[in-house]
Design a protein around this motif. Structure first.
Motif, mmCIF file in Angstrom:
data_model
loop_
_atom_site.group_PDB
_atom_site.id
_atom_site.type_symbol
_atom_site.label_atom_id
_atom_site.label_comp_id
_atom_site.label_asym_id
_atom_site.label_seq_id
_atom_site.Cartn_x
_atom_site.Cartn_y
_atom_site.Cartn_z
ATOM 1 N N ILE A 142 0.853 -1.191 0.000
ATOM 2 C CA ILE A 142 0.000 0.000 0.000
ATOM 3 C C ILE A 142 0.890 1.243 0.000
ATOM 4 O O ILE A 142 1.654 1.466 0.949
ATOM 5 N N ALA A 143 0.797 2.031 -1.060
ATOM 6 C CA ALA A 143 1.550 3.282 -1.130
ATOM 7 C C ALA A 143 0.808 4.382 -0.371
ATOM 8 O O ALA A 143 -0.417 4.331 -0.221
ATOM 9 N N HIS A 144 1.580 5.355 0.089
ATOM 10 C CA HIS A 144 0.971 6.475 0.823
ATOM 11 C C HIS A 144 1.520 7.789 0.287
ATOM 12 O O HIS A 144 2.736 7.977 0.200
ATOM 13 N N ILE A 145 0.612 8.694 -0.085
ATOM 14 C CA ILE A 145 1.002 10.047 -0.490
ATOM 15 C C ILE A 145 0.704 10.959 0.682
ATOM 16 O O ILE A 145 -0.459 11.176 1.039
ATOM 17 N N LEU A 180 7.500 3.208 -0.694
ATOM 18 C CA LEU A 180 6.084 3.369 -1.017
ATOM 19 C C LEU A 180 5.491 4.650 -0.432
ATOM 20 O O LEU A 180 4.283 4.849 -0.493
ATOM 21 N N VAL A 181 6.319 5.497 0.125
ATOM 22 C CA VAL A 181 5.859 6.762 0.704
ATOM 23 C C VAL A 181 6.422 7.923 -0.105
ATOM 24 O O VAL A 181 7.624 7.998 -0.341
ATOM 25 N N VAL A 182 5.530 8.811 -0.553
ATOM 26 C CA VAL A 182 5.934 9.985 -1.325
ATOM 27 C C VAL A 182 5.320 11.216 -0.670
ATOM 28 O O VAL A 182 4.153 11.206 -0.277
ATOM 29 N N GLU A 183 6.110 12.273 -0.557
ATOM 30 C CA GLU A 183 5.622 13.519 0.019
ATOM 31 C C GLU A 183 5.071 14.427 -1.075
ATOM 32 O O GLU A 183 5.727 14.666 -2.088
ATOM 33 N N GLY A 184 3.848 14.924 -0.872
ATOM 34 C CA GLY A 184 3.254 15.913 -1.759
ATOM 35 C C GLY A 184 3.073 17.225 -1.024
ATOM 36 O O GLY A 184 3.686 17.454 0.023
ATOM 37 N N ASN A 185 2.206 18.085 -1.550
ATOM 38 C CA ASN A 185 1.949 19.374 -0.895
ATOM 39 C C ASN A 185 0.458 19.628 -0.695
ATOM 40 O O ASN A 185 0.032 20.764 -0.562
ATOM 41 N N GLN A 188 -3.570 18.969 -6.010
ATOM 42 C CA GLN A 188 -3.796 17.922 -7.004
ATOM 43 C C GLN A 188 -2.542 17.572 -7.789
ATOM 44 O O GLN A 188 -2.254 16.400 -8.024
ATOM 45 N N GLN A 189 -1.785 18.596 -8.213
ATOM 46 C CA GLN A 189 -0.621 18.338 -9.046
ATOM 47 C C GLN A 189 0.395 17.455 -8.336
ATOM 48 O O GLN A 189 1.069 16.627 -8.968
ATOM 49 N N SER A 190 0.520 17.606 -7.010
ATOM 50 C CA SER A 190 1.488 16.765 -6.289
ATOM 51 C C SER A 190 1.047 15.317 -6.264
ATOM 52 O O SER A 190 1.884 14.410 -6.158
ATOM 53 N N GLY A 191 -0.269 15.053 -6.377
ATOM 54 C CA GLY A 191 -0.735 13.679 -6.491
ATOM 55 C C GLY A 191 -0.316 13.053 -7.812
ATOM 56 O O GLY A 191 0.049 11.873 -7.872
#
Length: 298
Positions: A142-145, A180-185, A188-191
């Motif tokens: 399971i990935a997590h944004i 599997l962990v990515v940091e966004g802001n 929408q664009q960071s997704g």
């Protein structure tokens, strides 16, 4: 009164506030006008103030500490009678200084030093339940944004969602994988960018849990562009239950937090503080809204 109407007389609000000691305004500091979650809280605040003589004075922190600090100083300089802050990065020491001078309520943020002035949901439990739902349907990878974890260290909601996600995996016997962990802001664009980063790492995943619906919507677009089907190939879960999620294809499974009710509670609590009355703020519950974006993994 006929003379008032004929001359179109308007009283001097500033003079009245000097005489009464009240401006009859409540400063409201939000983060990023247009954010579905914060705008829903604002709607609740407006409903809570609707039948009173108080008017809101809005400012936007734009997710930037320097801007937030200037906005707070502006509200204080305009002698608002109280301040309601939505989220934000202002250190608790500064919040304590403000609360010592004027009534203060903080929404969407857990405060260690001012717990009686904070309105929030149990983000850890909500994220744990969302991740557990995916695990119960057979998902292991399971990935997590999430958001910037350096930022969210100051704002507990997103970091608590990350902790809930990792704890659910650990309790199920799976070691959380940092790949599997990515940091966004939280936009929408960071997704979109997060999904591209996940695919670029070469680490397979069968589900994505995004820390808010806006990033989940961006992730859905990125998956579509890559020809990856939701939920047949990858399941998707968001957080906030914004209106757009219900009309996504497929409709988004997400965590609902009662934003309008939280805003209404903040407004009513502020009115009590302005009358020197005590307040007792609840920790709000959440609900997992089940839609068609999650499939059982065979």
């Amino acid at each position: 009164m006929d003379a008032v109407a004929e001359l179109d007389y308007r009283p001097n609000i500033f003079a009245q506030s000097l005489a009464s000691g009240q401006s009859m305004t409540i400063g409201i500091l939000t983060q990023n006008f247009g954010s579905p979650f914060y705008d829903a809280i604002l709607r609740g605040i407006l409903e809570g103030l609707e039948e009173t003589n108080y008017w809101p004075l809005f400012a936007d922190g734009r997710w930037q500490l320097k801007v937030e600090q200037r906005a707070l100083s502006m509200l204080i300089d305009r002698q608002v009678d109280g301040i309601i802050i939505l989220g934000g990065q202002t250190p608790e020491e500064r919040l304590q200084e403000i609360a010592d001078k004027i009534p203060l309520i903080v929404v969407g943020r857990k405060l260690a030093t001012l717990p009686e002035h904070a309105i929030y949901v149990d983000n850890f439990a909500a994220a744990y339940k969302a991740a557990q739902y995916l695990i119960d349907r057979g998902h292991r990878d399971i990935a997590h944004i999430t958001a910037d974890l350096n930022y969210s260290a100051a704002v507990d909601d997103v970091s608590d969602r990350y902790k809930g996600y990792t704890q659910a995996l650990a309790d199920a016997g799976f070691r959380p994988d940092p790949r599997l962990v990515v940091e966004g802001n939280l936009q929408q664009q960071s997704g979109v960018l997060a999904v591209e980063m996940l695919l670029g790492r070469g680490r397979t995943f069968s589900a994505i849990f995004a820390a808010n619906d806006q990033m989940a919507l961006g992730a859905r677009l990125a998956l579509h562009r890559r020809g990856i089907r939701v939920p047949q190939d990858v399941s998707l879960v968001g957080f906030d239950n914004q209106d757009d999620g219900a009309y996504m294809i497929p409709p988004l499974t997400t965590v609902n937090q009662p934003a309008v009710e939280m805003g209404d509670t903040a407004a009513r609590a502020m009115l009590r503080l302005l009358k020197d009355k005590s307040i007792e703020l609840p920790v709000f519950g959440t609900e997992l809204i089940l839609r068609e974006s999650v499939a059982r993994l065979r």
